[in-house]
Design a protein around this motif. Structure first.
Motif, mmCIF file in Angstrom:
data_model
loop_
_atom_site.group_PDB
_atom_site.id
_atom_site.type_symbol
_atom_site.label_atom_id
_atom_site.label_comp_id
_atom_site.label_asym_id
_atom_site.label_seq_id
_atom_site.Cartn_x
_atom_site.Cartn_y
_atom_site.Cartn_z
ATOM 1 N N SER A 186 -63.878 -27.083 -6.196
ATOM 2 C CA SER A 186 -63.675 -25.685 -6.568
ATOM 3 C C SER A 186 -62.801 -24.975 -5.544
ATOM 4 O O SER A 186 -61.911 -24.192 -5.895
ATOM 5 C CB SER A 186 -65.016 -24.954 -6.691
ATOM 6 N N LEU A 187 -63.041 -25.243 -4.266
ATOM 7 C CA LEU A 187 -62.198 -24.674 -3.216
ATOM 8 C C LEU A 187 -60.763 -25.160 -3.333
ATOM 9 O O LEU A 187 -59.815 -24.410 -3.097
ATOM 10 C CB LEU A 187 -62.755 -25.031 -1.842
ATOM 11 N N ALA A 188 -60.610 -26.424 -3.690
ATOM 12 C CA ALA A 188 -59.267 -26.988 -3.820
ATOM 13 C C ALA A 188 -58.510 -26.381 -4.995
ATOM 14 O O ALA A 188 -57.308 -26.128 -4.905
ATOM 15 C CB ALA A 188 -59.351 -28.514 -3.976
ATOM 16 N N SER A 189 -59.204 -26.120 -6.085
ATOM 17 C CA SER A 189 -58.523 -25.652 -7.289
ATOM 18 C C SER A 189 -58.301 -24.146 -7.297
ATOM 19 O O SER A 189 -57.337 -23.656 -7.882
ATOM 20 C CB SER A 189 -59.314 -26.049 -8.540
ATOM 21 N N ASP A 190 -59.186 -23.384 -6.630
ATOM 22 C CA ASP A 190 -59.049 -21.924 -6.651
ATOM 23 C C ASP A 190 -59.626 -21.334 -5.372
ATOM 24 O O ASP A 190 -60.683 -20.696 -5.371
ATOM 25 C CB ASP A 190 -59.755 -21.350 -7.886
ATOM 26 N N PHE A 191 -58.925 -21.516 -4.296
ATOM 27 C CA PHE A 191 -59.380 -21.103 -2.968
ATOM 28 C C PHE A 191 -59.639 -19.596 -2.898
ATOM 29 O O PHE A 191 -60.585 -19.137 -2.262
ATOM 30 C CB PHE A 191 -58.319 -21.500 -1.936
ATOM 31 N N GLU A 192 -58.794 -18.818 -3.580
ATOM 32 C CA GLU A 192 -58.849 -17.367 -3.468
ATOM 33 C C GLU A 192 -60.073 -16.744 -4.125
ATOM 34 O O GLU A 192 -60.369 -15.571 -3.893
ATOM 35 C CB GLU A 192 -57.577 -16.740 -4.049
ATOM 36 N N GLN A 193 -60.791 -17.503 -4.955
ATOM 37 C CA GLN A 193 -61.966 -16.927 -5.618
ATOM 38 C C GLN A 193 -63.123 -16.712 -4.652
ATOM 39 O O GLN A 193 -64.062 -15.974 -4.949
ATOM 40 C CB GLN A 193 -62.429 -17.816 -6.778
ATOM 41 N N PHE A 194 -63.062 -17.340 -3.478
ATOM 42 C CA PHE A 194 -64.161 -17.274 -2.526
ATOM 43 C C PHE A 194 -63.858 -16.287 -1.400
ATOM 44 O O PHE A 194 -62.708 -16.134 -0.983
ATOM 45 C CB PHE A 194 -64.431 -18.664 -1.928
ATOM 46 N N ASP A 195 -64.887 -15.639 -0.908
ATOM 47 C CA ASP A 195 -64.760 -14.757 0.245
ATOM 48 C C ASP A 195 -64.281 -15.569 1.452
ATOM 49 O O ASP A 195 -64.723 -16.702 1.661
ATOM 50 C CB ASP A 195 -66.129 -14.124 0.550
#
Length: 260
Positions: A186-195
């Motif tokens: 999930s971090l690899a595919s959409d890093f910006e979604q996380f704080d």
């Protein structure tokens, strides 16, 4: 097609970087800059500032970390980095960051003063410089989990020669304990979604784990060959083991640090 898309991505990054670096008239509107150089840097800083008072110690620390980063990353990068040192967040115009790198232009923007330090202090001195060196010596990547991961991990290993990165480990351990650890894909595919208080330490912890376990060369390969839309497959291609297996081992390893 892949090479063509790569060139397009680099061109877009260049245009974005050029639009963000102030030209001479914009810098005049911000105020006066003083300039000095060391072997691997050109520094721009405000008169009568904290950076002006400490510029010699800043130069010493940045030269130390420049050499150490090349050693740790297995690179021989030797281009001068332009460092714009702002007094504080307002001076830099930052609202959601404390520093940024423009690798194509060999330029970093950092702060040194009342809002903190992103240059000249052991540990944090490495972060933006690591972005410059990895991009230019290894190549670009579209995986922020890897680019931020290596930058955060380099903060820790350039601070402590024994490569203890306990602060990231403790954050990951706390996330594991509360069932809030994001999965790596999930971090690899959409890093910006996380704080950023989660994404940065988690990426740094994971980077440190796989570098310590498998070595820097494989990390470099994943950095340049991996893609966000098929990260798990690329991971297995480089490391020869599944991402899920490594992720499980890493999260359990991190969880143990909470009780140590």
């Amino acid at each position: 097609m892949r090479n063509r898309n790569y060139l397009i991505a680099i061109f877009v990054l260049f245009l974005q970087a050029c639009s963000l670096i102030p030209d001479s008239s914009e810098m005049d509107s911000h105020g006066t800059w003083l300039q000095t150089e060391s072997e691997h840097y050109v520094y721009y800083y405000r008169p009568n500032s904290a950076a002006a008072a400490d510029i010699e110690s800043i130069k010493t620390e940045q030269e130390r970390v420049f050499t150490q980063l090349n050693q740790l990353l297995g690179t021989q990068y030797n281009q001068k980095i332009h460092a714009y040192i702002f007094n504080d967040l307002a001076d830099a115009g930052f609202t959601d960051k404390t520093g940024q790198a423009f690798p194509i232009l060999n330029t970093i923007e950092v702060i040194y003063g009342s809002d903190g330090y992103t240059i000249g202090k052991r540990g944090i001195s490495a972060h933006e410089v690591a972005h410059i060196i990895t991009f230019n010596a290894w190549g670009p990547t579209d995986l922020r989990i890897l680019s931020e991961g290596i930058a955060v991990y380099m903060e820790h290993v350039t601070y402590d020669s024994e490569a203890k990165y306990g602060s990231s480990q403790m954050i990951v351990a706390a996330l594991v304990a509360h069932g809030d650890l994001p999965n790596i894909e999930s971090l690899a595919s959409d890093f910006e979604q996380f704080d950023t208080n989660i994404s940065y330490p988690v990426s740094g912890s994971f980077a440190g784990y796989i570098i310590r376990r498998f070595g820097m060369e494989k990390y470099r390969r994943l950095f340049t060959e991996g893609r966000s839309n098929h990260f798990a497959a690329d991971f297995k291609s480089v490391y020869g083991v599944s991402l899920s297996d490594v992720e499980n081992t890493w999260s359990h390893y991190s969880d143990k640090s909470l009780t140590q």
